[in-house]
Design a protein around this motif. Structure first.
Motif, short mmCIF file in Angstrom:
data_model
loop_
_atom_site.label_atom_id
_atom_site.label_comp_id
_atom_site.label_asym_id
_atom_site.label_seq_id
_atom_site.Cartn_x
_atom_site.Cartn_y
_atom_site.Cartn_z
N MET A 124 32.96 49.58 33.28
CA MET A 124 33.23 48.98 34.45
C MET A 124 34.64 47.91 33.91
N SER A 125 35.52 47.74 34.25
CA SER A 125 36.68 46.99 33.84
C SER A 125 37.12 46.17 35.26
N ILE A 126 37.21 44.87 35.19
CA ILE A 126 37.87 44.07 36.15
C ILE A 126 38.92 43.28 35.68
N ASN A 127 40.22 43.19 36.41
CA ASN A 127 41.06 42.50 35.94
C ASN A 127 41.09 41.14 36.51
N LEU A 128 40.42 40.01 35.45
CA LEU A 128 40.15 38.72 35.85
C LEU A 128 41.59 37.95 36.33
N GLU A 129 42.70 38.41 36.00
CA GLU A 129 43.95 37.83 36.11
C GLU A 129 44.31 37.94 37.55
N SER A 130 43.84 38.91 38.25
CA SER A 130 44.23 39.04 39.56
C SER A 130 43.28 38.44 40.62
N LEU A 131 42.17 37.92 40.23
CA LEU A 131 41.21 37.56 41.01
C LEU A 131 41.42 35.94 41.52
#
Length: 124
Positions: free
Chosen positions: A1-8
Motif C-alpha cells: 500500500m502506498s500513500i502519497n503523503l505530499e497530497s494529504l
C-alpha cells in the motif's frame, strides 16, 4: 500500500497518524507467530491430531477421488492445446504469420487499424 503523503492535508495526516498508532498498539499486544505456532502444535499433539491431517500439507498433491476423476475439465488454463496451422500472413513479410489464437500481432493490429479487413490476410 502506498500513500502519497505530499497530497494529504494536515487534518488527513493527523488522522493517518492516529490510525497508525492504534494499529501499532494492536500489533504490539499480539504474541509472536512462532509462539502461537508452538502452542497450536502442542494442542494438536495433545488431542492426537496433526496439522497435516486437519488442514492438509501445503503444496502436497491431494489424493484423487473417483468422483473427481470423472468430472470433465472446465477450463483450458495451464493446458496445452496443441499446434495449429497459421491462418493469416503478413503480405510485407511472409515469415510473419498468425494462427488466429491469442492477441493479434502488432503488424496485423496496425493494418486493421488502418481500415483493412482481416479477411485480406487469410492464407489461401
Amino acid at each position: 500500500m502506498s500513500i502519497n503523503l505530499e497530497s494529504l492535508s494536515t487534518k488527513e495526516l493527523s488522522e493517518l497518524i492516529s490510525k497508525a498508532n492504534l494499529r501499532k498498539k494492536v500489533l504490539a499486544k499480539r504474541k509472536p507467530a512462532n509462539q502461537v505456532k508452538a502452542a497450536v502444535a502442542k494442542f494438536l499433539k495433545s488431542t492426537g491430531w496433526t496439522f497435516d491431517e486437519l488442514y492438509g500439507r501445503a503444496g502436497a498433491p491431494k489424493a484423487a477421488t473417483p468422483a473427481a476423476e470423472k468430472q470433465p475439465r472446465k477450463t483450458t488454463k495451464g493446458r496445452s492445446l496443441g499446434k495449429v496451422a497459421p491462418k493469416y500472413r503478413n503480405p510485407a513479410n511472409a515469415k510473419e504469420t498468425w494462427t488466429g489464437r491469442g492477441k493479434q500481432p502488432r503488424w496485423l493490429a496496425a493494418e486493421t487499424a488502418k481500415g483493412r479487413k482481416l479477411d485480406e490476410f487469410l492464407i489461401k
